[in-house]
Design a protein around this motif. Structure first.
Motif, PDB file in Angstrom:
ATOM      1  N   ILE A 205       0.814  -1.089  -0.081  1.00 50.59           N
ATOM      2  CA  ILE A 205       0.084  -0.160   0.050  1.00 50.59           C
ATOM      3  C   ILE A 205       0.724   1.308   0.020  1.00 50.59           C
ATOM      4  CG2 ILE A 205      -0.095   0.205   2.586  1.00 50.59           C
ATOM      5  CD1 ILE A 205      -3.305   1.020   2.213  1.00 50.59           C
ATOM      6  N   ASP A 206       0.332   2.185  -0.666  1.00 48.84           N
ATOM      7  CA  ASP A 206       1.137   3.613  -0.528  1.00 48.84           C
ATOM      8  C   ASP A 206       0.049   4.544  -0.049  1.00 48.84           C
ATOM      9  OD1 ASP A 206       3.759   3.112  -2.050  1.00 48.84           O
ATOM     10  OD2 ASP A 206       2.527   2.768  -3.810  1.00 48.84           O
ATOM     11  N   ASP A 207       0.501   5.084   0.970  1.00 55.40           N
ATOM     12  CA  ASP A 207      -0.341   6.077   1.662  1.00 55.40           C
ATOM     13  C   ASP A 207      -0.555   7.481   0.728  1.00 55.40           C
ATOM     14  OD1 ASP A 207      -2.214   7.104   3.748  1.00 55.40           O
ATOM     15  OD2 ASP A 207      -0.423   7.569   5.231  1.00 55.40           O
ATOM     16  N   ILE A 208      -1.118   8.312   1.153  1.00 56.21           N
ATOM     17  CA  ILE A 208      -1.032   9.920   0.621  1.00 56.21           C
ATOM     18  C   ILE A 208       0.225  10.198   0.541  1.00 56.21           C
ATOM     19  CG2 ILE A 208      -1.733  12.299   0.984  1.00 56.21           C
ATOM     20  CD1 ILE A 208      -3.897  10.907   3.156  1.00 56.21           C
ATOM     21  N   THR A 209       0.612  10.916  -0.693  1.00 54.33           N
ATOM     22  CA  THR A 209       2.017  11.413  -1.020  1.00 54.33           C
ATOM     23  C   THR A 209       2.850   9.807  -1.623  1.00 54.33           C
ATOM     24  OG1 THR A 209       3.421  10.983   0.842  1.00 54.33           O
ATOM     25  CG2 THR A 209       2.161  12.951   0.725  1.00 54.33           C
ATOM     26  N   GLY A 210       2.421   9.165  -1.675  1.00 54.43           N
ATOM     27  CA  GLY A 210       3.318   7.959  -1.927  1.00 54.43           C
ATOM     28  C   GLY A 210       3.366   7.643  -3.679  1.00 54.43           C
TER      29      GLY A 210
ATOM     30  N   ILE B  23      -4.932   6.898  -1.569  1.00 54.12           N
ATOM     31  CA  ILE B  23      -4.104   5.828  -1.058  1.00 54.12           C
ATOM     32  C   ILE B  23      -4.189   4.678  -2.129  1.00 54.12           C
ATOM     33  CG2 ILE B  23      -4.441   3.888   0.498  1.00 54.12           C
ATOM     34  CD1 ILE B  23      -5.709   6.318   2.403  1.00 54.12           C
ATOM     35  N   VAL B  24      -2.845   4.238  -2.521  1.00 57.10           N
ATOM     36  CA  VAL B  24      -2.921   3.297  -3.721  1.00 57.10           C
ATOM     37  C   VAL B  24      -2.632   2.016  -3.155  1.00 57.10           C
ATOM     38  CG1 VAL B  24      -1.710   3.013  -6.028  1.00 57.10           C
ATOM     39  CG2 VAL B  24      -2.068   5.128  -5.327  1.00 57.10           C
TER      40      VAL B  24
ATOM     41  N   ASN C 197      12.062   9.790 -10.816  1.00 58.32           N
ATOM     42  CA  ASN C 197      10.948  10.262 -10.041  1.00 58.32           C
ATOM     43  C   ASN C 197       9.676  10.482 -10.735  1.00 58.32           C
ATOM     44  OD1 ASN C 197      11.237  12.521 -11.165  1.00 58.32           O
ATOM     45  ND2 ASN C 197      12.988  13.284 -10.146  1.00 58.32           N
ATOM     46  N   ASP C 198       8.592  10.644  -9.922  1.00 57.34           N
ATOM     47  CA  ASP C 198       7.334  10.998 -10.425  1.00 57.34           C
ATOM     48  C   ASP C 198       7.258  11.976 -11.765  1.00 57.34           C
ATOM     49  OD1 ASP C 198       6.442   9.388  -8.534  1.00 57.34           O
ATOM     50  OD2 ASP C 198       5.674  10.817  -7.413  1.00 57.34           O
ATOM     51  N   SER C 199       7.867  13.055 -11.526  1.00 58.51           N
ATOM     52  CA  SER C 199       8.013  14.015 -12.658  1.00 58.51           C
ATOM     53  C   SER C 199       8.751  13.548 -13.823  1.00 58.51           C
ATOM     54  CB  SER C 199       8.716  15.276 -12.165  1.00 58.51           C
ATOM     55  OG  SER C 199      10.025  14.925 -11.975  1.00 58.51           O
TER      56      SER C 199
END
Lengths: 184, 226
Positions: free
Chosen positions: B129-134, B143-144, B202-204
């Motif tokens: 699980i990935d919490d908020i900001t993850g 939440i993913v 990274n995300d970007s």
């Protein structure tokens, strides 16, 4: 007798567990976000033409709590209704200075306990008719509410702080005169 | 930028934003068109697979119970289950009793210096699980969950791309990598090590797909076969 004994033991265990966790929660604390709008820096002119100008100012924010905290969303809202002032359209956006962006999106970040940084409030003033300086001539002081949705160890909450934008600053910049505090 | 790790070239592939309306196999096929050879392994970030499966939930949609409020306090701050929402979501997926029991056992074993037991017992979602900001925006406010049937997803990608193998991976910048699901006759541990330096970026950088070029011989004919 035996059943009563076990029920008593389990009840006490549950009570003790609850007390311990409550004490742990108290000891751990929460993230506490503070938006220090009163410490705002000078307005700076970002762009300007005959009809429109963009100004920006930074102000500090911090996490003064005992836990890391996440700002899920932060956004400003200009509290100047057009029924009261329709010579200029005023819009605002906000971003974290370290992660400046060109859109209105706020990316979630975890701010560790003790963190201190700067937010930038950007105001766009657009004359509805005529020139910018004419549109700002009768502009009153107006508030901008900054809403934030935060979460840490408990349920998320939404709060807001208010910054008052001085019409004098806007008028000076619209007329092409730099903010007095910027000169210093 | 391509990375060379142990002599193997890893090509990150940029895609558009992936949403719950997307089919991840089609996304991979569209953006790796002409890039994948028969000796390559295609890897996809697990969070993107989960997003394409609609396994995302906003904290506003989660009803948090007292147990999550209490027990999340016992999880270290950096963990995805340290928030009430992360903890409650894992309980919703894996069962309250299982997670509570795992927490109790984990606390006892930790007293004896054995850590990680909680995550082993609490179920796969506690690890994935990935919490908020993850996750990357705009899913940073969600939440993913971990992906559903990752082996099947990998098998579908492998079949569609006609490549040596495919994998669904969980990789981060903290030198941690995990093969969540895979398809192909290769050494999963060797593949996992190739991803230690997070070639996804990274995300970007928006590169949720990586092609491990000409790695069939390097990865060998071991491991699980789907």
């Amino acid at each position: 007798m035996t059943a009563l004994y076990f029920i008593t033991i389990i009840t006490w265990l549950v009570i003790c567990g609850a007390v311990i966790v409550r004490l742990l929660m108290k000891w751990q604390g929460e993230a506490v976000f503070v938006f220090s709008v009163a410490e705002r820096g000078p307005w700076r002119l970002q762009a300007k033409d005959e009809r429109e100008m963009i100004i920006a100012a930074a102000f500090p924010f911090s996490n003064q709590g005992r836990q890391d905290g996440t700002l899920i969303d932060v956004f400003p809202r200009v509290q100047l209704p057009e029924e009261q002032y329709d010579l200029a359209r005023i819009r605002a956006r906000l971003y974290w200075q370290e992660k400046s962006r060109t859109d209105d999106y706020w990316e979630c970040f975890i701010f560790p306990k003790g963190f201190r940084g700067w937010l930038v409030l950007e105001i766009t003033v657009t004359a509805r008719d005529g020139t910018l300086s004419a549109a700002c001539r009768q502009l009153p002081d107006f508030p901008v509410d900054i809403y934030y949705q935060a979460v840490s160890r408990t349920d998320y909450y939404i709060n807001k702080v208010r910054m008052i934008i001085g019409a004098g600053d806007i008028r000076q910049l619209a007329a092409g005169v730099a903010d007095r505090s910027e000169k210093q | 930028m391509n990375q060379i790790k142990d002599g193997i070239e890893i090509v990150p592939v940029k895609t558009r934003i992936v949403t719950p309306d997307d089919d991840i196999v089609e996304i991979v096929a569209e953006y790796t068109d002409g890039l994948v050879g028969p000796d390559d392994v295609v890897a996809v970030a697990e969070s993107v697979v989960a997003i394409s499966q609609g396994r995302v939930i906003r904290p506003e949609e989660i009803k948090v119970g007292m147990i999550a409020r209490l027990l999340c306090r016992l999880v270290p701050q950096k963990g995805s289950m340290s928030s009430v929402y992360g903890f409650q979501t894992v309980m919703n997926c894996e069962g309250t009793l299982r997670v509570v029991a795992a927490m109790l056992v984990g606390m006892v074993t930790k007293l004896f210096g054995v850590s990680g037991v909680f995550y082993r017992l609490a179920g796969e979602q506690s690890r994935l699980i990935d919490d908020i900001t993850g996750t990357m925006p705009p899913f940073d406010k969600h939440i993913v969950l971990g992906p559903d049937r990752p082996d099947d997803v990998a098998a579908a990608i492998r079949q569609r791309m006609s490549c040596f193998g495919a994998a669904v991976t969980d990789v981060n910048d903290l030198k941690k990598s995990l093969i969540v699901g895979s398809s192909g006759d290769f050494d999963r541990e060797k593949l996992r090590r190739l991803f230690i330096d997070n070639p996804f970026g990274n995300d970007s950088q928006k590169t949720p797909v990586c092609i491990v070029k000409n790695c069939a011989q390097y990865l060998g004919a071991r491991g699980k076969m789907n």
